[in-house]
Design an enzyme around this catalytic site. Structure first.
Site, PDB file in Angstrom:
ATOM      1  N   HIS A 190      -8.853 -10.739  -4.447  1.00 19.99           N
ATOM      2  CA  HIS A 190      -8.890 -10.324  -3.037  1.00 19.99           C
ATOM      3  C   HIS A 190     -10.241 -10.617  -2.385  1.00 19.99           C
ATOM      4  O   HIS A 190     -10.309 -11.055  -1.237  1.00 19.99           O
ATOM      5  CB  HIS A 190      -8.520  -8.852  -2.900  1.00 19.99           C
ATOM      6  CG  HIS A 190      -8.460  -8.396  -1.471  1.00 19.99           C
ATOM      7  ND1 HIS A 190      -7.485  -8.860  -0.585  1.00 19.99           N
ATOM      8  CD2 HIS A 190      -9.257  -7.573  -0.750  1.00 19.99           C
ATOM      9  CE1 HIS A 190      -7.690  -8.318   0.600  1.00 19.99           C
ATOM     10  NE2 HIS A 190      -8.757  -7.533   0.536  1.00 19.99           N
ATOM     11  N   GLU A 216       0.836  -1.210   0.000  1.00 17.89           N
ATOM     12  CA  GLU A 216       0.000   0.000   0.000  1.00 17.89           C
ATOM     13  C   GLU A 216       0.869   1.257   0.000  1.00 17.89           C
ATOM     14  O   GLU A 216       0.341   2.367  -0.038  1.00 17.89           O
ATOM     15  CB  GLU A 216      -0.892   0.035   1.241  1.00 17.89           C
ATOM     16  CG  GLU A 216      -1.903  -1.086   1.314  1.00 17.89           C
ATOM     17  CD  GLU A 216      -2.707  -1.005   2.599  1.00 17.89           C
ATOM     18  OE1 GLU A 216      -3.630  -0.175   2.671  1.00 17.89           O
ATOM     19  OE2 GLU A 216      -2.392  -1.756   3.546  1.00 17.89           O
ATOM     20  N   MET A 226       1.627 -11.477   2.084  1.00 14.97           N
ATOM     21  CA  MET A 226       2.237 -10.149   1.907  1.00 14.97           C
ATOM     22  C   MET A 226       2.347  -9.381   3.225  1.00 14.97           C
ATOM     23  O   MET A 226       2.336  -8.152   3.230  1.00 14.97           O
ATOM     24  CB  MET A 226       1.397  -9.338   0.924  1.00 14.97           C
ATOM     25  CG  MET A 226       1.163 -10.031  -0.404  1.00 14.97           C
ATOM     26  SD  MET A 226       0.016  -9.110  -1.416  1.00 14.97           S
ATOM     27  CE  MET A 226      -0.448 -10.372  -2.614  1.00 14.97           C
TER      28      MET A 226
HETATM   29  N1  HPA Z   1      -0.443 -14.759  -2.567  1.00 16.15           N
HETATM   30  C1  HPA Z   1      -0.067 -13.774  -1.730  1.00 16.15           C
HETATM   31  N2  HPA Z   1      -0.813 -13.359  -0.714  1.00 16.15           N
HETATM   32  C2  HPA Z   1      -1.999 -13.974  -0.511  1.00 16.15           C
HETATM   33  C3  HPA Z   1      -2.449 -15.010  -1.333  1.00 16.15           C
HETATM   34  C4  HPA Z   1      -1.623 -15.421  -2.412  1.00 16.15           C
HETATM   35  O1  HPA Z   1      -1.964 -16.320  -3.189  1.00 16.15           O
HETATM   36  N3  HPA Z   1      -3.654 -15.402  -0.875  1.00 16.15           N
HETATM   37  C5  HPA Z   1      -3.916 -14.631   0.212  1.00 16.15           C
HETATM   38  N4  HPA Z   1      -2.911 -13.759   0.432  1.00 16.15           N
END
Ligand code: HPA
Length: 236
Positions: free
Chosen positions: A215, A70, A181
């Site tokens: 997401h 972000e 992340m």
């Molecule tokens: N990759 C990175 N971050 C994530 C993922 C993913 O597939 N799924 C949920 N957070």
């Protein structure tokens, strides 16, 4: 409500909730402070993050976090954990939504992080496996109930993109079981300050098994698995 009111609830335990992860849904907190009220707090804007610090009996609950993708700095991503520690927190539970790399995993599974690889920031591979594993080990014997849980390695990437096919292959080859992340700034802040820390990923998608959820799908999958997490942690 002024954030100084938090001092009236000097509990030792806190949990940070990742995308879509929720606990104490139907309970009124003792006090609720918006992140924006706390000086220097990095207020993230990601969907599925409420941006409040709710206090319940015995535990502070942070609903949402700021991410490097972000635009926040490493220091900003560490700030909430440091704030908790400065306010007397001695035991931190971290949660996140993560993509499954291990093909034994299914959507909705939980994975306790026993090791991690920091690729959130370039040239900063600084995992301290010994310390983390040691602390996680304590948790394993202390709190795990009958809920099924995996143990595995988490690779933290900058994002915000999910992984390309090649990244998935490379991360698997590096020994990672899940990818996300977040969480590593918090783990490292906790370790540095020598408080107890444990981290659990909710697997919201599995590479090679599930469709690309985006997401929104990740948030829904995390919401659905939250009950399991709550049971595991014994916090209701
Ligand atoms: N990759 C990175 N971050 C994530 C993922 C993913 O597939 N799924 C949920 N957070």
């Amino acid at each position: 409500m002024a954030y100084q009111e938090l001092k009236k609830y000097p509990f030792k335990k806190a949990i940070i909730l990742g995308s879509g992860v929720s606990v104490f849904n139907d309970q009124e907190p003792l006090i609720s402070i918006s992140y924006a009220e706390i000086p220097n707090w990095p207020v993230g804007k990601v969907k599925g993050h409420k941006g409040v610090l709710d206090v319940y009996e015995g535990i502070w609950v942070l609903r949402g976090r700021a991410h490097l993708y972000e635009g926040f700095s490493w220091q900003e991503a560490c700030f909430p954990t440091q704030f908790l520690i400065d306010n007397g927190i001695e035991e931190l539970i971290l949660t996140n939504a993560a993509g499954g790399l291990n093909n034994k995993f299914e959507i909705g599974d939980l994975m306790q992080i026993t090791g991690y690889l920091n690729m959130l920031e370039p040239n900063k591979v600084r995992g301290n496996l010994d310390v983390l594993t040691h602390k996680v080990q304590n948790f394993k014997t202390a709190t795990i109930s009958s809920t099924k849980i995996h143990y595995g390695n988490y690779i933290g990437v900058h994002g915000p993109n999910y992984e390309t096919d090649l990244e998935v292959e490379v991360f698997k080859a590096l020994g990672a079981d899940a990818v996300g992340m977040s969480t590593i700034p918090e783990i490292e802040t906790a370790i540095k300050n020598e408080i107890k820390v444990q981290a659990i990923s909710i697997i919201t998608n599995v590479y090679g098994k599930t469709e690309d959820l985006g997401h929104e799908g990740v948030v829904v999958a995390a919401k659905n698995a939250s009950q399991k997490l709550t049971t595991l942690l014994g916090i209701h």
